[in-house]
Structure formats: structure tokens, C-alpha cells
Design a protein around this motif. Structure first.
Motif, PDB file in Angstrom:
ATOM      1  N   GLY A 111     137.781   8.197 -17.175  1.00  0.00           N
ATOM      2  CA  GLY A 111     138.116   9.544 -17.597  1.00  0.00           C
ATOM      3  C   GLY A 111     137.513  10.583 -16.682  1.00  0.00           C
ATOM      4  O   GLY A 111     137.136  10.294 -15.541  1.00  0.00           O
ATOM      5  N   ALA A 112     137.395  11.805 -17.176  1.00  0.00           N
ATOM      6  CA  ALA A 112     136.887  12.911 -16.370  1.00  0.00           C
ATOM      7  C   ALA A 112     135.845  13.701 -17.154  1.00  0.00           C
ATOM      8  O   ALA A 112     135.900  13.780 -18.387  1.00  0.00           O
ATOM      9  CB  ALA A 112     138.040  13.830 -15.956  1.00  0.00           C
ATOM     10  N   VAL A 113     134.893  14.298 -16.436  1.00  0.00           N
ATOM     11  CA  VAL A 113     133.834  15.108 -17.039  1.00  0.00           C
ATOM     12  C   VAL A 113     133.789  16.448 -16.327  1.00  0.00           C
ATOM     13  O   VAL A 113     133.851  16.514 -15.087  1.00  0.00           O
ATOM     14  CB  VAL A 113     132.458  14.414 -16.928  1.00  0.00           C
ATOM     15  CG1 VAL A 113     131.370  15.286 -17.540  1.00  0.00           C
ATOM     16  CG2 VAL A 113     132.487  13.050 -17.597  1.00  0.00           C
ATOM     17  N   VAL A 114     133.675  17.532 -17.105  1.00  0.00           N
ATOM     18  CA  VAL A 114     133.628  18.883 -16.546  1.00  0.00           C
ATOM     19  C   VAL A 114     132.420  19.628 -17.113  1.00  0.00           C
ATOM     20  O   VAL A 114     131.852  19.210 -18.124  1.00  0.00           O
ATOM     21  CB  VAL A 114     134.918  19.661 -16.876  1.00  0.00           C
ATOM     22  CG1 VAL A 114     136.140  18.936 -16.319  1.00  0.00           C
ATOM     23  CG2 VAL A 114     135.064  19.867 -18.381  1.00  0.00           C
ATOM     24  N   PRO A 115     132.010  20.723 -16.491  1.00  0.00           N
ATOM     25  CA  PRO A 115     130.872  21.493 -17.021  1.00  0.00           C
ATOM     26  C   PRO A 115     131.162  22.023 -18.430  1.00  0.00           C
ATOM     27  O   PRO A 115     132.259  22.511 -18.712  1.00  0.00           O
ATOM     28  CB  PRO A 115     130.720  22.641 -16.019  1.00  0.00           C
ATOM     29  CG  PRO A 115     131.343  22.131 -14.752  1.00  0.00           C
ATOM     30  CD  PRO A 115     132.478  21.263 -15.200  1.00  0.00           C
ATOM     31  N   ALA A 116     130.189  21.915 -19.307  1.00  0.00           N
ATOM     32  CA  ALA A 116     130.342  22.402 -20.683  1.00  0.00           C
ATOM     33  C   ALA A 116     130.613  23.898 -20.691  1.00  0.00           C
ATOM     34  O   ALA A 116     129.968  24.666 -19.967  1.00  0.00           O
ATOM     35  CB  ALA A 116     129.094  22.078 -21.494  1.00  0.00           C
ATOM     36  N   GLY A 117     131.565  24.314 -21.503  1.00  0.00           N
ATOM     37  CA  GLY A 117     131.886  25.724 -21.652  1.00  0.00           C
ATOM     38  C   GLY A 117     132.844  26.284 -20.619  1.00  0.00           C
ATOM     39  O   GLY A 117     133.230  27.447 -20.698  1.00  0.00           O
ATOM     40  N   ASP A 118     133.251  25.462 -19.651  1.00  0.00           N
ATOM     41  CA  ASP A 118     134.149  25.917 -18.581  1.00  0.00           C
ATOM     42  C   ASP A 118     135.592  25.571 -18.965  1.00  0.00           C
ATOM     43  O   ASP A 118     136.073  24.472 -18.710  1.00  0.00           O
ATOM     44  CB  ASP A 118     133.759  25.249 -17.263  1.00  0.00           C
ATOM     45  CG  ASP A 118     134.490  25.849 -16.055  1.00  0.00           C
ATOM     46  OD1 ASP A 118     135.600  26.371 -16.237  1.00  0.00           O
ATOM     47  OD2 ASP A 118     133.939  25.779 -14.939  1.00  0.00           O
ATOM     48  N   GLY A 119     136.267  26.532 -19.576  1.00  0.00           N
ATOM     49  CA  GLY A 119     137.618  26.294 -20.059  1.00  0.00           C
ATOM     50  C   GLY A 119     138.614  26.002 -18.958  1.00  0.00           C
ATOM     51  O   GLY A 119     139.498  25.147 -19.109  1.00  0.00           O
TER      52      GLY A 119
END
Length: 358
Positions: free
Chosen positions: A295-303
Motif C-alpha cells: 500500500g501507500a503511506v502519506v503525511p498525516a493531515g495532508d489531504g
């Protein structure tokens, strides 16, 4: 001693797992899941405190009078705390009342601890961190043992009820998230991403499972307004609390965990164990449980980053299928609940190996 029996004495009790909080929490859930497995592994472990099911082996506070005496086959017992209040209780039992205990603390917090908490942790005989991130805030030796899940409870689709078509929703593929409807869970980030993406991908429908408390009813109302303004009220749905969230994991082609903050966060593991691809923020321990091929992971809170990470999966369902298969193998190899129970048992044995009583 049978699993459901309340022990008449502490002779065979090696470990006590306190639960000093009446309200159900993630810590309580951890105790409920682990204790039966630990007992099945031959450990003499019991619980103490409110808010636990009667099926767990349990002692009352009066039974602790026996803790001035060592158990049958150990030089002391281990008091396994998971909250500050439980550390305080353990220190009183060991250092004030001089009962035969050593103290173990499991830390899940992903922030700098307050001075009092740091002092409590320094009084422990052993410390476990539930993730590398939570361990980075500890200033004492510790072992990282991440939470696991019951991979027999969360499993891939097996029948027609598990198929998306059984949901009765429009489209061909399902993307969803699970958890209470509130800003900390990033529900608004998920809704905004769906509003922007679904018009481009007509075969997809989005759902959210989870309860909205009265405090956040206005938050949900605002989200519903945004969805209606976009004309997507038939394709972005609030399902509320569902009888069994597991079937929805199996129906999803993509699961999204958009939280702004988490203590640990089990839902990506539950989704992967259900053979579902995952996109998540880096809140909690998400980044430590998701790999590039799962899967993928992105910075928290970055819509915007969340939206960009989701889109390739909506554009190519085959990408979801590949990630889902990789995720299932990853969880089964690295995150079964039995592995967590066995790793904690290794820590217990390390503490027991030092026969000096604290």
C-alpha cells in the motif's frame, strides 16, 4: 486451572494484568485478546480491575494479600501495567507494601512524556514499546513489540456475502474507511478526496463505517452538505455502526486510514488481513505496518497527498489486487496475534531470569 475459573489463591499466578479503567479502550481490548492466548501458552496470568468480560481469569483486590508470598514456581510475580495509574499501583504494591512483584510497562504513547510519567517509567523493571515511534520517546532500555490481530477472525473473501455486489451499492468497486466520524480520524480528508476523485472514476463507491457521537454531529452534517453539493450522496455514504465491520473489509477493494493522530491503529492490519489494499497516513504505527508493495503511506493531515496516493488505485484496480495479496501475506507473516503474545512471553521470561525481587 480452567480458563473461566477465578483462582482461589495466587499460588499459580505468575503475571497480573491490571485494567484500571472501566470504559472500553484500546488497552482493554488488548488485554481481552492477549490473556486467553497467553494462558493457552501455559502462562499463569490473571486480570484485575473493572470493565473486563467474565470469561477472563480474574482476581479481586483482596486476593492481592497473597502477593506477599512468592508463587509456586517463580521468585516473584510480574505486574504488567499499560497505563500511568497501573504503574502507580504497581509501585505501591512493590516498593511501599513490599509485595513480591516486578513491574513491566507497555508504552503506546507517541509523544514526549511528562516528567511524572518519565519518573514512573524509570521505576519499571522492564518496558515494551508498541512501535518504533513510541519507543523513540522512551529514555530507558525497551523492546519494541507491535500489536497483532487475529488472522482467523479477519480473513479474505470466501463467499457471495463477501462480494461487493452483496452490499447493494452502485458501482463495481468499493473504497472505504472505518472509525468514529471525527476530525482526529481524518474523516473530512477522506470525504474531500472522494469528492474530487469519484467523478473521474464512476465504477467506484465510497463508504464510512463508524459511529458519530453527539459532540461531532455538526461535523458530520457539514460533511454531508459537502457531499450533497457535489451531487455524490449516492456514492459517498455514511453507514454508521455496522453489525460486523469485517464483512465490509472483505467487500472493499481499497481501504483508507486517513487519521490525523492515532495511538497505534489496527484497522490497516485488519484490512490487509482481509486481502484489501491500503492507503494510510503516517499516524500511529501505520507507517511501520505498511510496506511499499502492500500500500501507500502519506503525511498525516495532508489531504492533497492522501488524494494523490489514492488515485492510482482507483485508476487501476489490478494495482489494488496485487497490493491486497502482498498485504495478506505480510500480515500473516508479521502481525498474527500469537506472535505478539509469544514476544511478550519472552520479555516475561527475561524478567523472571533475574531472581532478585524488586
Amino acid at each position: 486451572m480452567h480458563l473461566n475459573q477465578v483462582p482461589e489463591s495466587l499460588n499459580d499466578v505468575e503475571v497480573i494484568a491490571p485494567n484500571l479503567k472501566r470504559k472500553l479502550s484500546g488497552v482493554t481490548s488488548t488485554i481481552i485478546q492477549l490473556v486467553p492466548l497467553q494462558r493457552a501458552n501455559g502462562l499463569g496470568i490473571v486480570t484485575i480491575g473493572p470493565g473486563l468480560p467474565a470469561t477472563l481469569p480474574h482476581i479481586g483486590w483482596a486476593d492481592l494479600r497473597g502477593a506477599w508470598f512468592k508463587p509456586r514456581n517463580r521468585p516473584f510475580r510480574i505486574w504488567h501495567a499499560r497505563r500511568n495509574t497501573e504503574m502507580v499501583a504497581g509501585i505501591i504494591l512493590r516498593s511501599v507494601l513490599r509485595m513480591k512483584f516486578k513491574l513491566l510497562f507497555t508504552s503506546a504513547a507517541q509523544r514526549d512524556h511528562r516528567s511524572f510519567t518519565k519518573w514512573l517509567i524509570r521505576q519499571m523493571d522492564g518496558v515494551i514499546a508498541t512501535s518504533g515511534k513510541s519507543g523513540s520517546f522512551l529514555k530507558v532500555p525497551h523492546r519494541v513489540i507491535m500489536h497483532g490481530i487475529d488472522t482467523e477472525k479477519f480473513y479474505p473473501p470466501q463467499n457471495e456475502e463477501d462480494a461487493f455486489s452483496a452490499s447493494g451499492l452502485p458501482g463495481k468497486y468499493l473504497v472505504g474507511c472505518s472509525g468514529r466520524i471525527r476530525p482526529s480520524k481524518g474523516t473530512d480528508l477522506f470525504v474531500d478526496a472522494m469528492i474530487n476523485l469519484l467523478p473521474k472514476y464512476p465504477e467506484w463507491t465510497a463508504v464510512m463505517t463508524g459511529r458519530t457521537t453527539a459532540e461531532f454531529s455538526g461535523f458530520e452534517k457539514d460533511l454531508r452538505g459537502r457531499i450533497a453539493a457535489a451531487g455524490l450522496q449516492d456514492r459517498i455514504l455514511f453507514l454508521g455502526e455496522v453489525p460486523d465491520v469485517r464483512v465490509w473489509y472483505r467487500r472493499m477493494t481499497l481501504y483508507v486510514a486517513p487519521s490525523r493522530n492515532e495511538g497505534f491503529g489496527l484497522t490497516p492490519l485488519e484490512a490487509m488481513s482481509s486481502q484489501t489494499a491500503v492507503v494510510a497516513s503516517d499516524a500511529g504505527a501505520y507507517a511501520e505496518m505498511i510496506e511499499l508493495e502492500t500500500g501507500a503511506v502519506v503525511p498525516a493531515g495532508d489531504g492533497l497527498a492522501l488524494e494523490k496516493a489514492i488515485e492510482p488505485y482507483l485508476a487501476d484496480p489490478a494495482k489494488c489486487e496485487a497490493a491486497a495479496k502482498a498485504g495478506l501475506a505480510h500480515v500473516r507473516a508479521n502481525f498474527p496475534l500469537q506472535k505478539e503474545a509469544s514476544s511478550i512471553l519472552e520479555v516475561y521470561e527475561t524478567i523472571f531470569a533475574d531472581e532478585r525481587v524488586g
